[in-house]
Design a protein around this motif. Structure first.
Motif, PDB file in Angstrom:
ATOM      1  N   TRP A 165       0.829  -1.209   0.000  1.00 34.92           N
ATOM      2  CA  TRP A 165       0.000   0.000   0.000  1.00 34.92           C
ATOM      3  C   TRP A 165       0.865   1.262   0.000  1.00 34.92           C
ATOM      4  O   TRP A 165       2.069   1.217   0.270  1.00 34.92           O
ATOM      5  CB  TRP A 165      -0.901   0.022   1.239  1.00 34.92           C
ATOM      6  N   ASN A 166       0.197   2.408  -0.248  1.00 30.10           N
ATOM      7  CA  ASN A 166       0.861   3.714  -0.155  1.00 30.10           C
ATOM      8  C   ASN A 166       0.971   4.093   1.325  1.00 30.10           C
ATOM      9  O   ASN A 166       0.289   3.519   2.178  1.00 30.10           O
ATOM     10  CB  ASN A 166       0.044   4.773  -0.893  1.00 30.10           C
ATOM     11  N   VAL A 167       1.784   5.100   1.581  1.00 27.35           N
ATOM     12  CA  VAL A 167       1.956   5.511   2.971  1.00 27.35           C
ATOM     13  C   VAL A 167       1.942   7.035   3.076  1.00 27.35           C
ATOM     14  O   VAL A 167       2.388   7.737   2.160  1.00 27.35           O
ATOM     15  CB  VAL A 167       3.258   4.871   3.543  1.00 27.35           C
ATOM     16  N   LEU A 168       1.361   7.526   4.163  1.00 25.01           N
ATOM     17  CA  LEU A 168       1.348   8.971   4.441  1.00 25.01           C
ATOM     18  C   LEU A 168       1.944   9.192   5.823  1.00 25.01           C
ATOM     19  O   LEU A 168       1.448   8.639   6.808  1.00 25.01           O
ATOM     20  CB  LEU A 168      -0.104   9.490   4.414  1.00 25.01           C
ATOM     21  N   ASP A 169       2.988   9.998   5.905  1.00 23.52           N
ATOM     22  CA  ASP A 169       3.572  10.384   7.191  1.00 23.52           C
ATOM     23  C   ASP A 169       3.089  11.805   7.475  1.00 23.52           C
ATOM     24  O   ASP A 169       3.676  12.782   7.003  1.00 23.52           O
ATOM     25  CB  ASP A 169       5.109  10.320   7.068  1.00 23.52           C
ATOM     26  N   SER A 170       1.988  11.914   8.217  1.00 26.06           N
ATOM     27  CA  SER A 170       1.394  13.252   8.389  1.00 26.06           C
ATOM     28  C   SER A 170       2.255  14.144   9.279  1.00 26.06           C
ATOM     29  O   SER A 170       2.182  15.374   9.172  1.00 26.06           O
ATOM     30  CB  SER A 170      -0.033  13.155   8.923  1.00 26.06           C
ATOM     31  N   GLY A 171       3.093  13.548  10.139  1.00 28.07           N
ATOM     32  CA  GLY A 171       4.020  14.363  10.923  1.00 28.07           C
ATOM     33  C   GLY A 171       4.966  15.098   9.983  1.00 28.07           C
ATOM     34  O   GLY A 171       5.285  16.274  10.182  1.00 28.07           O
ATOM     35  N   ALA A 172       5.381  14.403   8.910  1.00 21.27           N
ATOM     36  CA  ALA A 172       6.288  15.026   7.933  1.00 21.27           C
ATOM     37  C   ALA A 172       5.569  16.126   7.149  1.00 21.27           C
ATOM     38  O   ALA A 172       6.215  17.059   6.658  1.00 21.27           O
ATOM     39  CB  ALA A 172       6.843  13.973   6.977  1.00 21.27           C
ATOM     40  N   VAL A 173       4.234  16.038   7.026  1.00 21.83           N
ATOM     41  CA  VAL A 173       3.480  17.114   6.363  1.00 21.83           C
ATOM     42  C   VAL A 173       3.615  18.391   7.202  1.00 21.83           C
ATOM     43  O   VAL A 173       3.972  19.461   6.690  1.00 21.83           O
ATOM     44  CB  VAL A 173       1.984  16.725   6.180  1.00 21.83           C
ATOM     45  N   TYR A 174       3.385  18.256   8.533  1.00 27.68           N
ATOM     46  CA  TYR A 174       3.515  19.434   9.406  1.00 27.68           C
ATOM     47  C   TYR A 174       4.968  19.907   9.465  1.00 27.68           C
ATOM     48  O   TYR A 174       5.245  21.105   9.492  1.00 27.68           O
ATOM     49  CB  TYR A 174       2.978  19.122  10.813  1.00 27.68           C
ATOM     50  N   ARG A 175       5.895  18.963   9.474  1.00 26.37           N
ATOM     51  CA  ARG A 175       7.310  19.338   9.500  1.00 26.37           C
ATOM     52  C   ARG A 175       7.709  20.060   8.202  1.00 26.37           C
ATOM     53  O   ARG A 175       8.538  20.964   8.209  1.00 26.37           O
ATOM     54  CB  ARG A 175       8.189  18.092   9.709  1.00 26.37           C
ATOM     55  N   SER A 176       7.107  19.669   7.066  1.00 27.00           N
ATOM     56  CA  SER A 176       7.424  20.323   5.794  1.00 27.00           C
ATOM     57  C   SER A 176       6.934  21.768   5.770  1.00 27.00           C
ATOM     58  O   SER A 176       7.616  22.643   5.236  1.00 27.00           O
ATOM     59  CB  SER A 176       6.767  19.574   4.627  1.00 27.00           C
ATOM     60  N   VAL A 177       5.744  21.987   6.350  1.00 24.63           N
ATOM     61  CA  VAL A 177       5.240  23.370   6.432  1.00 24.63           C
ATOM     62  C   VAL A 177       6.214  24.185   7.277  1.00 24.63           C
ATOM     63  O   VAL A 177       6.608  25.299   6.903  1.00 24.63           O
ATOM     64  CB  VAL A 177       3.821  23.420   7.072  1.00 24.63           C
TER      65      VAL A 177
END
Ligand code: DC
Length: 230
Positions: free
Chosen positions: A33-45
């Protein structure tokens, strides 16, 4: 029902240091499956804001920034790899400065709203493993399998201490323990999307489980659920 709503999602939420990143990557590889690291989304912002000199109280520009992120994730044996605007960021996202900024940015409701659609866009066939704090409670409320991955503060501090020692960084166990406790409290008690299990989440306490046991337990939850996994 939108087309993506039929794509199965496994949400893995939980406190800092419970091993969500490694577990999510391993489970995503096993399921294909695909994966989403939402912590990295906030870290990218946070990273983009620091790079462009956007202040944490400049809500309008932070929200604007959220619309410019071109992010992709791929699972690897030691966790999820994040790519921002074609560049693999790795350690840059993990710095203390980015960590502190990301937790401040993550407490702003308009930023969380602006990132909803971006996070949901990762729901693509054949399925998604979504790692974070509010995956099962907010972002993928309709996910058919939800896990809340927990571990005692003592054990999380012990694991982090070991990791840092292997990297040659010297931080005392007591300091890590206190930091984790404080971070837990902040994450649990914040008014927007606090780190709490969804009502329909299965709690997996990894305190005395090995990584392999945690992965096997979660895979069995997915396979036993009515969603179709070949
Ligand atoms: O898991 P992490 O340390 O990479 O997360 C970075 C920050 O983002 C942390 O302060 C918690 C926050 N976060 C959040 O509020 N919601 C999520 N779904 C994921 C992370």
């Amino acid at each position: 029902m939108s087309e993506s709503a039929s794509v199965p999602v496994l949400t893995i939420d939980g406190p800092s240091g419970a091993g969500k990143g490694t577990v999510s990557a391993r489970v995503a590889v096993e399921l294909g499956w695909n994966v989403l690291d939402s912590g990295a989304v906030y870290r990218s912002v946070a990273h983009a804001a620091l790079e462009r000199g956007v202040a944490v109280d400049d809500e309008a520009r932070l929200v604007e920034l959220c619309g410019t992120l071109d992010l992709s994730f791929s699972p690897a044996s030691d966790g999820v790899k994040a790519c921002l605007n074609g560049r693999e960021l790795g350690d840059a996202l993990r710095s203390e400065e980015v960590g502190v900024m990301s937790s401040r940015v993550a407490a702003i409701p308009s930023v969380r709203r602006a990132l909803l659609e971006l996070q949901r866009s990762f729901r693509r066939p054949p399925g998604l493993v979504a790692d974070g704090r509010d995956m099962g409670t907010v972002v993928f409320e309709d996910a058919p399998v939800k896990v809340f991955l927990d571990a005692s503060v003592q054990e999380r501090a012990r694991r982090r201490h070991l990791q840092l020692k292997e990297k040659g960084e010297s931080v005392t166990f007591d300091r890590l323990f206190r930091d984790l406790e404080a971070r837990d409290r902040r994450d649990r008690e914040r008014s927007v999307a606090p780190t709490l299990p969804a009502q329909d989440a299965v709690i997996v306490d990894s305190t005395s489980m090995s990584l392999d046991e945690v992965v096997a337990r979660i895979i069995s939850l997915v396979r036993r659920s009515p969603i179709l996994v070949p």
